[in-house]
Motif scaffolding. Structure first.
Motif, PDB file in Angstrom:
ATOM      1  N   VAL A   1       4.188 -11.239  -1.389  1.00  0.00           N
ATOM      2  CA  VAL A   1       5.147 -10.419  -0.771  1.00  0.00           C
ATOM      3  C   VAL A   1       4.653  -8.980  -0.911  1.00  0.00           C
ATOM      4  N   GLN A   2       3.186  -8.733  -1.223  1.00  0.00           N
ATOM      5  CA  GLN A   2       2.918  -7.409  -1.497  1.00  0.00           C
ATOM      6  C   GLN A   2       3.003  -6.595  -0.375  1.00  0.00           C
ATOM      7  N   ALA A   3       2.424  -7.270   0.750  1.00  0.00           N
ATOM      8  CA  ALA A   3       2.487  -6.349   2.087  1.00  0.00           C
ATOM      9  C   ALA A   3       3.806  -6.157   2.553  1.00  0.00           C
ATOM     10  N   LEU A   4       5.012  -6.793   2.025  1.00  0.00           N
ATOM     11  CA  LEU A   4       6.148  -6.365   2.500  1.00  0.00           C
ATOM     12  C   LEU A   4       6.847  -5.298   1.819  1.00  0.00           C
ATOM     13  N   ILE A   5       6.396  -4.885   0.697  1.00  0.00           N
ATOM     14  CA  ILE A   5       7.033  -3.963   0.034  1.00  0.00           C
ATOM     15  C   ILE A   5       6.675  -2.632   0.197  1.00  0.00           C
ATOM     16  N   GLN A   6       7.652  -1.876   0.828  1.00  0.00           N
ATOM     17  CA  GLN A   6       7.306  -0.352   0.958  1.00  0.00           C
ATOM     18  C   GLN A   6       7.199   0.656  -0.139  1.00  0.00           C
ATOM     19  N   LYS A   7       6.050   1.093  -0.230  1.00  0.00           N
ATOM     20  CA  LYS A   7       5.687   1.803  -1.285  1.00  0.00           C
ATOM     21  C   LYS A   7       5.653   3.394  -1.004  1.00  0.00           C
ATOM     22  N   ASP A   8       6.111   4.114  -1.913  1.00  0.00           N
ATOM     23  CA  ASP A   8       6.098   5.596  -1.583  1.00  0.00           C
ATOM     24  C   ASP A   8       4.888   6.205  -2.529  1.00  0.00           C
ATOM     25  N   ASN A   9       4.022   6.938  -1.846  1.00  0.00           N
ATOM     26  CA  ASN A   9       2.726   7.197  -2.629  1.00  0.00           C
ATOM     27  C   ASN A   9       2.767   8.921  -2.172  1.00  0.00           C
ATOM     28  N   SER A  10       3.716   9.437  -1.860  1.00  0.00           N
ATOM     29  CA  SER A  10       3.942  10.784  -1.595  1.00  0.00           C
ATOM     30  C   SER A  10       3.208  11.629  -2.697  1.00  0.00           C
ATOM     31  N   ASP A  11       3.726  11.045  -4.280  1.00  0.00           N
ATOM     32  CA  ASP A  11       3.409  11.872  -5.250  1.00  0.00           C
ATOM     33  C   ASP A  11       1.999  11.814  -5.872  1.00  0.00           C
ATOM     34  N   VAL A  12       1.194  10.809  -5.163  1.00  0.00           N
ATOM     35  CA  VAL A  12      -0.299  10.426  -5.344  1.00  0.00           C
ATOM     36  C   VAL A  12      -1.159  11.183  -4.957  1.00  0.00           C
ATOM     37  N   ARG A  13      -2.099  11.770  -5.603  1.00  0.00           N
ATOM     38  CA  ARG A  13      -2.849  12.893  -4.650  1.00  0.00           C
ATOM     39  C   ARG A  13      -4.565  12.656  -5.325  1.00  0.00           C
ATOM     40  N   CYS A  14      -5.378  12.834  -4.612  1.00  0.00           N
ATOM     41  CA  CYS A  14      -6.761  12.692  -5.177  1.00  0.00           C
ATOM     42  C   CYS A  14      -6.967  14.206  -5.784  1.00  0.00           C
ATOM     43  N   SER A  15      -8.424  14.426  -6.604  1.00  0.00           N
ATOM     44  CA  SER A  15      -8.626  15.359  -7.306  1.00  0.00           C
ATOM     45  C   SER A  15      -8.862  16.389  -6.234  1.00  0.00           C
ATOM     46  N   ASN A  16      -9.046  16.025  -5.047  1.00  0.00           N
ATOM     47  CA  ASN A  16      -9.284  17.226  -3.846  1.00  0.00           C
ATOM     48  C   ASN A  16      -8.340  17.511  -3.163  1.00  0.00           C
ATOM     49  N   GLY A  17      -7.298  17.042  -3.656  1.00  0.00           N
ATOM     50  CA  GLY A  17      -5.963  17.075  -2.851  1.00  0.00           C
ATOM     51  C   GLY A  17      -5.419  16.342  -1.719  1.00  0.00           C
ATOM     52  N   GLU A  18      -6.230  15.472  -1.595  1.00  0.00           N
ATOM     53  CA  GLU A  18      -6.119  14.890  -0.327  1.00  0.00           C
ATOM     54  C   GLU A  18      -5.501  13.188  -0.722  1.00  0.00           C
ATOM     55  N   PRO A  19      -4.502  12.863   0.282  1.00  0.00           N
ATOM     56  CA  PRO A  19      -3.542  11.542  -0.236  1.00  0.00           C
ATOM     57  C   PRO A  19      -4.765  10.342  -0.354  1.00  0.00           C
ATOM     58  N   PRO A  20      -4.498   9.451  -1.430  1.00  0.00           N
ATOM     59  CA  PRO A  20      -5.731   8.352  -1.630  1.00  0.00           C
ATOM     60  C   PRO A  20      -5.538   7.343  -0.255  1.00  0.00           C
ATOM     61  N   ILE A  21      -6.574   6.765  -0.135  1.00  0.00           N
ATOM     62  CA  ILE A  21      -6.692   5.682   0.844  1.00  0.00           C
ATOM     63  C   ILE A  21      -6.371   4.211  -0.140  1.00  0.00           C
ATOM     64  N   ILE A  22      -5.446   3.773   0.336  1.00  0.00           N
ATOM     65  CA  ILE A  22      -4.780   2.515  -0.338  1.00  0.00           C
ATOM     66  C   ILE A  22      -4.811   1.158   0.597  1.00  0.00           C
ATOM     67  N   PRO A  23      -5.851   0.292   0.120  1.00  0.00           N
ATOM     68  CA  PRO A  23      -6.046  -0.774   1.016  1.00  0.00           C
ATOM     69  C   PRO A  23      -4.630  -1.595   1.257  1.00  0.00           C
ATOM     70  N   LYS A  24      -4.769  -1.901   2.645  1.00  0.00           N
ATOM     71  CA  LYS A  24      -3.557  -2.571   2.890  1.00  0.00           C
ATOM     72  C   LYS A  24      -3.473  -4.019   2.585  1.00  0.00           C
ATOM     73  N   PRO A  25      -2.675  -4.634   1.821  1.00  0.00           N
ATOM     74  CA  PRO A  25      -2.693  -5.806   1.298  1.00  0.00           C
ATOM     75  C   PRO A  25      -2.505  -6.883   2.612  1.00  0.00           C
ATOM     76  N   GLU A  26      -3.013  -8.101   2.463  1.00  0.00           N
ATOM     77  CA  GLU A  26      -2.835  -9.120   3.622  1.00  0.00           C
ATOM     78  C   GLU A  26      -1.469  -9.596   3.583  1.00  0.00           C
ATOM     79  N   ARG A  27      -1.191  -9.886   4.770  1.00  0.00           N
ATOM     80  CA  ARG A  27       0.186 -10.172   4.950  1.00  0.00           C
ATOM     81  C   ARG A  27       0.276 -11.922   5.163  1.00  0.00           C
ATOM     82  N   VAL A  28       0.984 -12.565   4.396  1.00  0.00           N
ATOM     83  CA  VAL A  28       1.273 -14.029   4.170  1.00  0.00           C
ATOM     84  C   VAL A  28       2.349 -14.165   5.244  1.00  0.00           C
ATOM     85  N   VAL A  29       1.912 -15.087   6.230  1.00  0.00           N
ATOM     86  CA  VAL A  29       3.117 -15.268   7.103  1.00  0.00           C
ATOM     87  C   VAL A  29       3.904 -16.604   7.007  1.00  0.00           C
TER      88      VAL A  29
END
Length: 900
Positions: free
Chosen positions: A129-157
């Protein structure tokens, strides 16, 4: 405050577990009720098989057994784990290589190990169910101030699994929250058929409710009505037994003696106690068992230890099926066990696939190396694993089936069918949503779980074994079972033998069955044995299959199996009391001893009376006949004749005519005799009473007057009889109460005339009154000279007759309760009447008959005296008698003058 994540790259990457880890932990607490133990603490690493594809399916398999306390996973499970897992991989290969099914699309998979533990499986399934969970990453930043790149989990049908019902229930509770369809290949708990709670759950195996129905049908087919149940604690065992009990209660005719639960962690001696409890209801030999393999084996061991081999008749669920492991070393106890297993077939293609697997060509299965070590009893050199010098080293050249024992696990077919069911549903969905499109179109990205569920429920195709795969509205597969029996006597190869099938109804071959010692007769498992004919069932309160047998006694017969009823008054029960039969009708037969004696006396009396009448007629004008009063003598003799004649009417077969004559002649003969004698004694009495007063003879002493008086007296009897005729016409009756002894075999209906004891006495009462009156006159006339007429013989006749009838009364009424009442009373009555007639004949006429026949010289005319002389002679005689009595009282004695 904004979190900062440092990275040496231009952009930073976050692992898939970051951000939703806290959310998953919260979900766990809500579902399970406690915080999960970290995998680091458990000493295991998260492992899963990842197969790339356009569409990903989840898979849940018990690769390992349940571990000891504190450790989630134990030893590897070769058949239930690896065989089933490889069956999914095999099915994916087959589908992906099929150009007709999901063309231009590939199915991938994420396969997890449940370790045969529901809580561990729940933790693992959160991956889906990982891919179905809506995650709020607005408060997460890299050291350079850019938003992180989070790999999209696979979706199990959709998810294939799980195996155990308790695991499937736990997982289904999570998957339904995210609308992920689930198809199980082995979970059979009836609870999962509840579409309101597990609406996204389907299964290719039938639920235990079908299995329970099949087991109820088996038990009833064998004629059992009293069984016990054994269940392993948990969803499978408890729900299976509950379904069996519920179905048996609805079907009726089947009772549960005891329902015993085997604890998850049984204490020492627990199974010995279970056997003792089962023996408390020893008649319940049938034991329905929904239990895991270990519990089944220990139950058999305890039965063998208690020396009860052959006593219990086990009916096992699919957890027993046709497995050898539960009965190993316990074959004698298990002999005759009937087991059930969903109908299945061995898939040849899978055998070829699996036996060709090796360490080199099966690297995608991360648990295959562990399986290899366990299967070939060798040890591989793996990083981080210490070499065990006690085991040989694996060469990698070993081959499955050649160098190890191999038999396809029973649920392989269902794993393949579950994967194909999901593929067929996706294929139909693709045809409808993406017509003409190559690959996954936008409408299927992402796949709508609710819509996919509708397509799953609509599939209908021939599965890997050639049988139809389909689901009902609750997601259940049709019930199709093979029925086995473990046989070891009179067979060349001991083992499980198919003895029937169940597909919505039972088809059992009793001739194929055999029991302990090779016996072909089906043993009994009943609370109470059938009652004998004529016995009713008295049910035991609260146990509808138990009863006591009570004999229908007396004149009762078995109306139905629970009720005794009285036979109609004119019937008696059959010997087996299953019905009633007419009561035999009897009458007094001429050949009966009760009839022979009265008839003999009557014949002698009739002959004697006839002889006297004939003699009197022949010597009608002789002095003796004339002196006896010819007219009244003939009347009296007629009465005597009729008294003898009534014997034949009393013994004759009753009919309307016979009954009419009985009424007429029963009292008439005595009435005629007593009337004639009363008239005679009255005449004598009046003559001598009148002589004391005057020499004028009294009135009505002529023969004509005497006849008139006699006929008047007789007419009273005739009048009473004719009134009786008018009020109650004569008819016959059959009296069933008179001869109705306690034993109905001796019951008889007696054919007789409608004359009660009271009416009989009333019929004779007038004659008795005449007899008593005559006796009174005879007593009053006792002073008449012996040579004068018949006064004293009549007196003796009356005295004797009274004695006879006084003896008659107690005999007649004293036998009222006897079963021989009619015979005794008839004989008593006829003999009494014949004796009274004989006394009259003997006292009054036999002496005259003797003189007439043997001393005719005495039958001469004597000097005729006038009435005055007769009276004077009688008076003198009376006075002399009185004086003689006075002298005797004064102690003086006078010798009679012999010269007179």
């Amino acid at each position: 405050m904004i979190s900062e994540v440092h990275s040496s790259h231009q952009c930073c990457w976050l692992g898939t577990s970051y951000g939703y880890q806290a959310w998953l932990q919260m979900l766990w607490v809500l579902l399970v009720g406690f915080s999960p133990v970290s995998r680091a603490q458990q000493g295991t690493q998260p492992q899963s098989i990842k197969i790339e594809g356009d569409i990903t399916l989840g898979g849940l398999f018990p690769v390992h057994s349940r571990g000891p306390a504190g450790i989630p996973c134990g030893e590897i499970k070769r058949e239930k784990g690896i065989h089933r897992l490889e069956a999914m991989l095999y099915a994916l290969d087959q589908i992906n290589s099929d150009p007709e099914l999901l063309p231009n699309m590939t199915l991938g998979a994420r396969i997890l190990d449940t370790c045969s533990r529901d809580t561990y499986a729940l933790e693992q399934s959160l991956t889906f169910v990982q891919a179905l969970i809506q995650k709020d990453n607005s408060d997460v930043r890299c050291s350079n101030g850019e938003p992180p790149i989070i790999p999209k989990p696979e979706r199990v049908v959709g998810v294939i699994g799980a195996s155990g019902s308790s695991v499937s229930i736990m997982v289904a509770n999570v998957l339904r929250l995210f609308a992920i369809p689930q198809i199980s290949y082995a979970s059979t708990a009836p609870e999962l058929s509840d579409n309101s709670r597990y609406e996204f759950f389907s299964r290719v195996v039938p639920p235990d409710s079908y299995q329970a129905q099949a087991m109820v049908d088996i038990v009833k087919n064998m004629g059992w009505n009293y069984v016990s149940t054994l269940a392993s604690e948990g969803n499978y065992g408890e729900s299976g037994v509950d379904a069996f009990i519920q179905i048996s209660r609805e079907a009726g005719g089947l009772c549960i003696a005891q329902s015993i639960k085997i604890p998850r962690e049984p204490r020492p001696g627990e199974f010995d106690k279970i056997i003792k409890r089962l023996m408390e209801t020893s008649n319940a030999r049938g034991v329905i068992i929904f239990a895991n393999e270990d519990d089944i084996k220990r139950v058999l061991q305890a039965a063998k230890k208690a020396n009860l081999t052959g006593h219990f008749l086990f009916v096992g669920s699919d957890s027993w099926g046709s497995k050898n492991s539960p009965i190993e070393d316990q074959e004698e106890v298990a002999e005759g066990a009937v087991t059930i297993l969903p109908k299945r077939a061995s898939i040849d293609g899978f055998d070829q696939y699996f036996t060709s697997r090796s360490l080199e060509n099966n690297r995608r299965n991360i648990w295959f190396a562990e399986f290899w070590e366990d299967d070939f009893k060798c040890k591989l050199t793996r990083p981080g694993i210490k070499y065990d010098p006690g085991r040989r080293k694996c060469t990698g050249e070993e081959r499955i089936s050649r160098d190890s024992q191999y038999e396809q696990e029973g649920k392989v077919q269902f794993v393949i069918d579950a994967v194909y069911a999901m593929a067929h549903a996706l294929h139909s969905m693709h045809l409808d949503l993406c017509p003409g499109s190559m690959g996954v179109c936008e409408k299927m990205d992402p796949v709508d779980g609710r819509m996919l569920l509708q397509y799953i429920r609509a599939v209908n195709f021939n599965g890997s074994a050639g049988t139809g795969v389909m689901f009902n509205e609750n997601g259940d597969a049709p019930g199709r079972y093979d029925i086995f029996q473990y046989q070891m006597s009179n067979v060349s190869n001991p083992g499980y033998k198919i003895i029937g099938q169940w597909t919505n109804h039972l088809r059992l071959n009793p001739e194929e069955m055999q029991w302990s010692g090779g016996d072909r007769k089906i043993p009994e498992s009943v609370c109470s044995f059938p009652c004998e004919p004529g016995e009713r069932k008295k049910m035991v309160k609260g146990v509808p299959c138990c009863w006591h047998c009570e004999l229908c006694d007396g004149y009762q017969y078995l109306l139905d199996e629970f009720t005794c009823d009285m036979c109609p008054f004119d019937m008696r029960p059959l010997k087996n009391r299953t019905g009633c039969r007419p009561t035999p009708i009897i009458k007094l037969e001429w050949s009966s001893p009760w009839a022979i004696i009265p008839v003999f006396l009557a014949i002698l009396g009739i002959l004697a009376t006839t002889a006297v009448i004939v003699t009197f007629i022949r010597f009608n004008d002789t002095p003796i006949v004339r002196a006896s009063g010819r007219e009244l003598s003939y009347v009296l003799l007629t009465g005597i004749f009729l008294i003898y004649l009534i014997t034949f009417l009393m013994i004759a077969e009753p009919s309307v005519v016979v009954c009419a004559f009985r009424r007429l002649f029963l009292g008439l003969g005595m009435c005629i005799s007593n009337s004639a004698m009363l008239t005679k004694t009255n005449r004598i009495y009046r003559i001598f009473e009148q002589g004391k007063k005057s020499v004028t003879p009294p009135k009505f002493i002529s023969p004509t007057s005497q006849l008139i008086i006699t006929f008047i007296l007789i007419s009273v009897q005739l009048l009473g009889v004719f009134i009786w005729f008018g009020v109650i016409p004569p008819h016959t009756i059959i009296d069933y109460e008179e001869q109705k002894p306690p034993n109905p075999e001796f019951a008889r209906g007696i054919l007789k005339c409608d004359m009660s004891d009271l009416s009989l006495i009333l019929c004779l009462s007038y004659s008795i009154i005449l007899m008593i009156t005559c006796t009174v006159y005879a007593i009053k006339s006792r002073g008449v000279p012996e040579t004068f007429n018949e006064a004293k013989p009549i007196g003796f006749t009356m005295y004797t007759t009274c004695i006879i009838w006084l003896a008659f009364v107690p005999i007649f009424f004293g036998t009222a309760q006897s079963t021989e009442k009619m015979f005794i009373q008839t004989t008593t009555l006829t003999v009494s009447m014949s004796l009274s007639a004989t006394v009259s004949l003997g006292m009054l006429y036999i002496p005259k008959f003797y003189v007439i026949i043997f001393h005719p010289e005495q039958n001469v005319q004597k000097r005729k005296r006038s009435f005055k002389a007769v009276v004077q002679a009688a008076t003198v005689t009376t006075h002399l008698s009185l004086k003689s009595n006075d002298k005797q009282n004064g102690e003086s004695k006078v010798e009679p003058d012999r010269s007179q």
